[in-house]
Design a protein around this motif. Structure first.
Motif, PDB file in Angstrom:
ATOM      1  N   PHE A 421     -38.760 -19.592   2.677  1.00 30.05           N
ATOM      2  CA  PHE A 421     -38.443 -18.355   2.175  1.00 30.05           C
ATOM      3  C   PHE A 421     -38.071 -18.182   0.856  1.00 30.05           C
ATOM      4  N   GLU A 422     -38.187 -17.036   0.336  1.00 36.12           N
ATOM      5  CA  GLU A 422     -37.616 -16.870  -1.182  1.00 36.12           C
ATOM      6  C   GLU A 422     -36.910 -15.481  -0.947  1.00 36.12           C
ATOM      7  N   LEU A 423     -35.665 -15.627  -1.586  1.00 40.85           N
ATOM      8  CA  LEU A 423     -35.040 -14.572  -1.703  1.00 40.85           C
ATOM      9  C   LEU A 423     -35.366 -13.704  -3.017  1.00 40.85           C
ATOM     10  N   ILE A 424     -35.740 -12.471  -2.794  1.00 41.96           N
ATOM     11  CA  ILE A 424     -36.126 -11.663  -4.042  1.00 41.96           C
ATOM     12  C   ILE A 424     -35.126 -10.541  -4.077  1.00 41.96           C
ATOM     13  N   CYS A 425     -34.321 -10.385  -5.357  1.00 40.00           N
ATOM     14  CA  CYS A 425     -33.382  -9.450  -5.468  1.00 40.00           C
ATOM     15  C   CYS A 425     -33.625  -8.739  -6.989  1.00 40.00           C
ATOM     16  N   ASN A 426     -33.378  -7.641  -7.157  1.00 39.65           N
ATOM     17  CA  ASN A 426     -33.622  -6.887  -8.203  1.00 39.65           C
ATOM     18  C   ASN A 426     -35.077  -7.123  -9.052  1.00 39.65           C
ATOM     19  N   GLY A 427     -35.776  -7.412  -8.158  1.00 39.56           N
ATOM     20  CA  GLY A 427     -37.402  -7.548  -8.531  1.00 39.56           C
ATOM     21  C   GLY A 427     -37.848  -8.949  -9.044  1.00 39.56           C
ATOM     22  N   LYS A 428     -36.985 -10.059  -8.831  1.00 39.96           N
ATOM     23  CA  LYS A 428     -37.174 -11.375  -9.071  1.00 39.96           C
ATOM     24  C   LYS A 428     -36.539 -12.424  -8.062  1.00 39.96           C
ATOM     25  N   GLU A 429     -37.359 -13.443  -7.910  1.00 38.44           N
ATOM     26  CA  GLU A 429     -36.930 -14.670  -7.213  1.00 38.44           C
ATOM     27  C   GLU A 429     -35.657 -14.982  -7.626  1.00 38.44           C
ATOM     28  N   VAL A 430     -34.856 -15.338  -6.667  1.00 33.69           N
ATOM     29  CA  VAL A 430     -33.574 -15.772  -7.012  1.00 33.69           C
ATOM     30  C   VAL A 430     -33.394 -17.303  -6.193  1.00 33.69           C
ATOM     31  N   CYS A 431     -33.696 -17.412  -4.979  1.00 38.73           N
ATOM     32  CA  CYS A 431     -33.727 -18.627  -4.590  1.00 38.73           C
ATOM     33  C   CYS A 431     -35.199 -19.046  -3.660  1.00 38.73           C
ATOM     34  N   ASN A 432     -35.267 -20.175  -3.348  1.00 37.57           N
ATOM     35  CA  ASN A 432     -36.522 -20.768  -2.611  1.00 37.57           C
ATOM     36  C   ASN A 432     -35.918 -21.854  -1.411  1.00 37.57           C
TER      37      ASN A 432
END
Length: 511
Positions: A421-432
């Motif tokens: 999974f990737e966390l997407i927040c505010n239109g950008k990847e934050v974590c992987n």
């Protein structure tokens, strides 16, 4: 007020200050003493004023404190003066009189040879002025650092018959290049970095409280890996060999899981020789965490809890304002498989398509591709163009195609996908994060596929790391791994538009 003439050029102002420095030394005043006993910050004075304020009828019994910082403004009124002293916490008004500190110190040193920006130490007692402003009555005054280069000052101009004040130091490029000046004349910027530091402390505490071990792994690596990225190359003279600045610390942390640690993490500087943008700096910080006997479902819950805690610690609420959006970090984030997210947004089902078919779809969606791109790269480009920018609230994008994730374990129920999974927040990847691949044979096959992509021109593809494969052959338990981009998370948590705004010293082109 300053005894400098604003109309003078920068060179003339510096020459004027150097002359003052010479006169101070000639008078026997040390312009750069070794130490000063600071007993209070400006914020301490404000917080404790009820206890520390002098009784106007008995100032002799008042508590004496000493503060130090820069002179930022001053008003001289004959035999007395007021000035604002700024330290690392805030500002405090100082009242200084000739009769308290001496004629020579006041008339010659303070009035004639001290300038705005100079660093001074003051000892005295607190009182409030007639207007109710908390003030330190100076009984002792000492120059601690004579400043040669004048600080930028705010400028006033007249536009359409109205006075307009321009910030002392507002040019972004200058602020990034001279952060030391930015932090002095724009002290509110310090709060961004205090929040960033607090954010890291919260994350570190949450991991150590669970018993995970903070470790350090090599920055100089003989084989880079752990991410699809182009490395920086350096050379070790004694060993006569090229080394790489790490693009990720993943493979070394997983070696430690093999070695018997059940949970390890590292806040690491990583380096990727790629383009620069408001979301990318070639040197960046991330935290990577690896926990044995857990999977990516567990890690999604952990990330929700950790970032929700960060938001509350920094803002007193799970809701954070970022630009025009209010982002809610309370639990219950949306979870959607990657290919489902693409289909939902574009109407295109990419599952099982080969490279020619994907190129055709990319062309229909007006997404550029080139001959070096394999299945994973093309899907990633489509996702980045059509889906990622629209995900504002925290969203877990899950279950990636296997071609995109050479270090992730195959999905337990979905053929052709991996547990990532990737966390997407505010239109950008934050974590992987992945459920980590611990099958050494499968891992070798995947890395060899990466080597083929590299041979075909993909300079971000991974290399075959024989030592890492050997480690897996000794056995790594079921493990989940996580990487969080600290700089991007700090952008969100401090409401900053550019990664350069959350780095003290971002990389810049040469002046």
């Amino acid at each position: 007020m300053s005894n400098e003439t604003p109309e003078l050029s920068q060179h003339e102002l510096e020459a004027q200050r150097r002359e003052k420095l010479r006169l101070l030394i000639e008078m026997g005043v040390n312009p750069y003493p070794h130490v000063f006993d600071v007993t209070s910050s400006t914020i301490d004075a404000e917080k404790n004023q009820d206890e520390w304020l002098a009784d106007p009828e008995n100032t002799e019994a008042a508590k004496r404190i000493s503060v130090a910082g820069r002179i930022m403004t001053r008003r001289i009124m004959g035999k007395a003066a007021f000035f604002n002293l700024q330290d690392g916490e805030g500002t405090l008004q100082i009242y200084i009189r000739r009769d308290d500190v001496g004629v020579e110190l006041y008339n010659t040193v303070f009035k004639k040879l001290i300038d705005l920006g100079d660093i001074v130490g003051v000892k005295g007692f607190l009182f409030t002025t007639r207007t109710g402003e908390l003030t330190l009555h100076a009984e002792e005054f000492e120059l601690l650092t004579k400043v040669i280069r004048p600080l930028p000052v705010a400028k006033e101009a007249e536009e359409d018959g109205k006075k307009v004040t321009y910030s002392a130091f507002s040019d972004k490029e200058l602020r990034y290049r001279q952060r030391y000046v930015d932090l002095v004349v724009n002290p509110h910027i310090r709060e961004v970095f205090r929040k960033r530091s607090r954010m890291v402390q919260v994350m570190r505490s949450m991991m150590t409280d669970r018993g995970y071990l903070e470790v350090e792994t090599p920055i100089l690596q003989p084989i880079y890996g752990g991410a699809a990225a182009r490395p920086f190359v350096t050379h070790h003279n004694t060993l006569d060999m090229d080394l790489y600045l790490r693009v990720a610390n993943e493979l070394y942390l997983k070696r430690l899981i093999v070695g018997g640690f059940d949970g390890v993490f590292e806040f690491a500087k990583d380096f990727r020789n790629e383009g620069m943008s408001r979301f990318h700096n070639p040197e960046f910080t991330q935290v990577e965490l690896y926990v044995a006997y857990k999977d990516y479902n567990w890690m999604m819950d952990f990330v929700e809890e950790m970032l929700g805690k960060v938001a509350v610690e920094l803002h007193g609420s799970s809701k954070v304002t970022v630009g025009e959006h209010e982002i809610d970090f309370s639990k219950g984030w949306k979870r959607i498989p990657m290919l489902d997210a693409i289909k939902e947004e574009t109407g295109k089902d990419l599952f099982g398509l080969d490279v020619p078919e994907l190129r055709k779809v990319a062309a229909e969606l007006k997404v550029g591709t080139d001959d070096t791109m394999g299945v994973g790269k093309i899907i990633d480009e489509i996702f980045g163009e059509h889906v990622e920018p629209k995900l504002i609230q925290p969203t877990f994008i899950t279950d990636y195609p296997i071609e995109m994730s050479p270090l992730a374990k195959k999905h337990r129920s979905k053929e052709g996908l991996v547990e990532r999974f990737e966390l997407i927040c505010n239109g950008k990847e934050v974590c992987n994060a992945f459920t980590e691949l611990n099958d050494p044979i499968d891992q070798r096959n995947r890395l060899e596929e990466q080597a083929k992509l590299r041979a075909d021109g993909d300079d971000e593809a991974m290399s075959v790391d024989e030592d890492f494969l050997r480690a897996l052959e000794y056995g790594m338990p079921p493990t989940v791994g996580l990487g969080i981009g600290i700089d991007r998370l700090a952008m969100i948590m401090t409401n900053q538009e550019s990664i350069r705004d959350v780095l003290f010293f971002p990389h810049m082109r040469p002046e």
